[in-house]
Design an enzyme around this catalytic site. Sequence first.
Site, PDB file in Angstrom:
ATOM      1  N   HIS A 288       3.064  10.554   0.788  1.00  0.00           N
ATOM      2  CA  HIS A 288       3.785  10.147   1.676  1.00  0.00           C
ATOM      3  C   HIS A 288       5.373  10.111   1.212  1.00  0.00           C
ATOM      4  O   HIS A 288       6.069  10.851   1.976  1.00  0.00           O
ATOM      5  CB  HIS A 288       3.432   8.684   2.100  1.00  0.00           C
ATOM      6  CG  HIS A 288       2.107   8.319   2.206  1.00  0.00           C
ATOM      7  ND1 HIS A 288       1.651   8.582   3.697  1.00  0.00           N
ATOM      8  CD2 HIS A 288       0.981   8.045   1.698  1.00  0.00           C
ATOM      9  CE1 HIS A 288       0.469   8.103   3.875  1.00  0.00           C
ATOM     10  NE2 HIS A 288      -0.068   7.981   2.615  1.00  0.00           N
TER      11      HIS A 288
ATOM     12  N   GLU B 163       0.615   7.917  -3.695  1.00  0.00           N
ATOM     13  CA  GLU B 163       1.434   7.338  -2.816  1.00  0.00           C
ATOM     14  C   GLU B 163       2.665   8.377  -2.426  1.00  0.00           C
ATOM     15  O   GLU B 163       3.062   8.865  -1.467  1.00  0.00           O
ATOM     16  CB  GLU B 163       1.669   6.068  -2.533  1.00  0.00           C
ATOM     17  CG  GLU B 163       0.713   4.959  -2.471  1.00  0.00           C
ATOM     18  CD  GLU B 163       0.193   5.067  -0.819  1.00  0.00           C
ATOM     19  OE1 GLU B 163       0.855   5.109  -0.012  1.00  0.00           O
ATOM     20  OE2 GLU B 163      -1.208   5.322  -0.823  1.00  0.00           O
TER      21      GLU B 163
ATOM     22  N   HIS C  80       0.927  -1.198   0.047  1.00  0.00           N
ATOM     23  CA  HIS C  80      -0.092   0.110  -0.024  1.00  0.00           C
ATOM     24  C   HIS C  80       0.999   1.369   0.042  1.00  0.00           C
ATOM     25  O   HIS C  80       0.763   1.995  -0.723  1.00  0.00           O
ATOM     26  CB  HIS C  80      -0.860   0.182   1.336  1.00  0.00           C
ATOM     27  CG  HIS C  80      -1.948   1.112   1.232  1.00  0.00           C
ATOM     28  ND1 HIS C  80      -2.963   1.188   1.885  1.00  0.00           N
ATOM     29  CD2 HIS C  80      -1.935   2.195   0.727  1.00  0.00           C
ATOM     30  CE1 HIS C  80      -3.429   2.188   1.928  1.00  0.00           C
ATOM     31  NE2 HIS C  80      -2.808   3.047   1.092  1.00  0.00           N
TER      32      HIS C  80
HETATM   33  P1  AMP Z   1      -3.668   6.618   1.956  1.00  0.00           P
HETATM   34  O1  AMP Z   1      -4.103   7.870   1.286  1.00  0.00           O
HETATM   35  O2  AMP Z   1      -2.167   6.179   1.394  1.00  0.00           O
HETATM   36  O3  AMP Z   1      -3.789   6.226   3.108  1.00  0.00           O
HETATM   37  O4  AMP Z   1      -4.469   5.498   0.949  1.00  0.00           O
HETATM   38  C1  AMP Z   1      -5.923   5.475   1.032  1.00  0.00           C
HETATM   39  C2  AMP Z   1      -6.475   5.464  -0.241  1.00  0.00           C
HETATM   40  O5  AMP Z   1      -5.946   4.745  -1.194  1.00  0.00           O
HETATM   41  C3  AMP Z   1      -7.920   5.077  -0.530  1.00  0.00           C
HETATM   42  O6  AMP Z   1      -8.766   5.885  -1.093  1.00  0.00           O
HETATM   43  C4  AMP Z   1      -7.886   3.651  -1.003  1.00  0.00           C
HETATM   44  O7  AMP Z   1      -9.091   3.434  -1.562  1.00  0.00           O
HETATM   45  C5  AMP Z   1      -6.832   3.731  -1.812  1.00  0.00           C
HETATM   46  N1  AMP Z   1      -5.816   2.374  -2.200  1.00  0.00           N
HETATM   47  C6  AMP Z   1      -5.537   1.539  -1.059  1.00  0.00           C
HETATM   48  N2  AMP Z   1      -4.909   0.543  -1.590  1.00  0.00           N
HETATM   49  C7  AMP Z   1      -5.345   0.702  -2.788  1.00  0.00           C
HETATM   50  C8  AMP Z   1      -4.660  -0.182  -4.261  1.00  0.00           C
HETATM   51  N3  AMP Z   1      -3.998  -1.114  -3.965  1.00  0.00           N
HETATM   52  N4  AMP Z   1      -4.937   0.393  -5.194  1.00  0.00           N
HETATM   53  C9  AMP Z   1      -5.619   1.497  -5.466  1.00  0.00           C
HETATM   54  N5  AMP Z   1      -6.100   2.355  -4.747  1.00  0.00           N
HETATM   55  C10 AMP Z   1      -5.786   1.864  -3.325  1.00  0.00           C
END
Ligand code: AMP
Length: 227
Positions: free
Chosen positions: A116, A112, A60
């Site tokens: 991040h 990401e 992730h």
């Molecule tokens: P974050 O902002 O890094 O906490 O990621 C959260 C967001 O990432 C959420 O909107 C999830 O729907 C999306 N997400 C998590 N895993 C995946 C993935 N493998 N592919 C696409 N979107 C993802």
Amino acid sequence: MAMLKLSLAFHVLAFVLFLCFTMSTGSYQYFQFVQQWPPTTCAVSKQPCYQNPPSIFTIHGLWPSNYSKKAWVANCTRTRFNNSLAPKLEAKLKISWPNVENANYTEFWEREWNKHGTCSEQTLDQEEYFQRSHDIWNAYNITNILKKANILPNGAIWNYSDIVSPIKTVTRKMPALRCKPDPTKPKNHKISHQLLHEVVLCLHYKGRALIDCNRTACDNNLKILFQ
Ligand code: AMP
């Protein structure tokens, strides 16, 4: 007295400069390396996944984090994702770090990195950030570790300690789990379990050595369903 004032002014200036530096570069104390179980991502996602999710733990993100209340730092610099990863690395990331929500695999990496990765740019540039993430994924195969401990996605229900224990045995450091409420259970249903969603490994500031994780995102009072 003049010396004392000068020394005080110097310390205040040094502190202000330090604050400016940490605010401009984003400061963090350690990394959380978050691997997800894609079937759970799809089960809880607002939009349906575009195809059957892979049945292996995938990346992730690699999240620069602090020990304070907020779990991670975010959106630290204005550097944007540069779609220029080495083709060899891209090919590996398509397996270790897939976009499960739609077919645009770079979109997830871009999100990401911007959210991040920009917070640890002083340690890992974009290419290093993705390469390091892939290397950690490769070094600690959560899917295999759990399989060897007979923890399979067969709908069995586990205690938190049952799942972290085999991972800790292999990595020698305490991992953390992240869980999600089971969306198939109505809100007022007497809930007895949560879904296993993610496994977190924590790493030292430099992103190499593992360290113990100290936070979980599961409900301590509920058992964990792995499916
Ligand atoms: P974050 O902002 O890094 O906490 O990621 C959260 C967001 O990432 C959420 O909107 C999830 O729907 C999306 N997400 C998590 N895993 C995946 C993935 N493998 N592919 C696409 N979107 C993802």
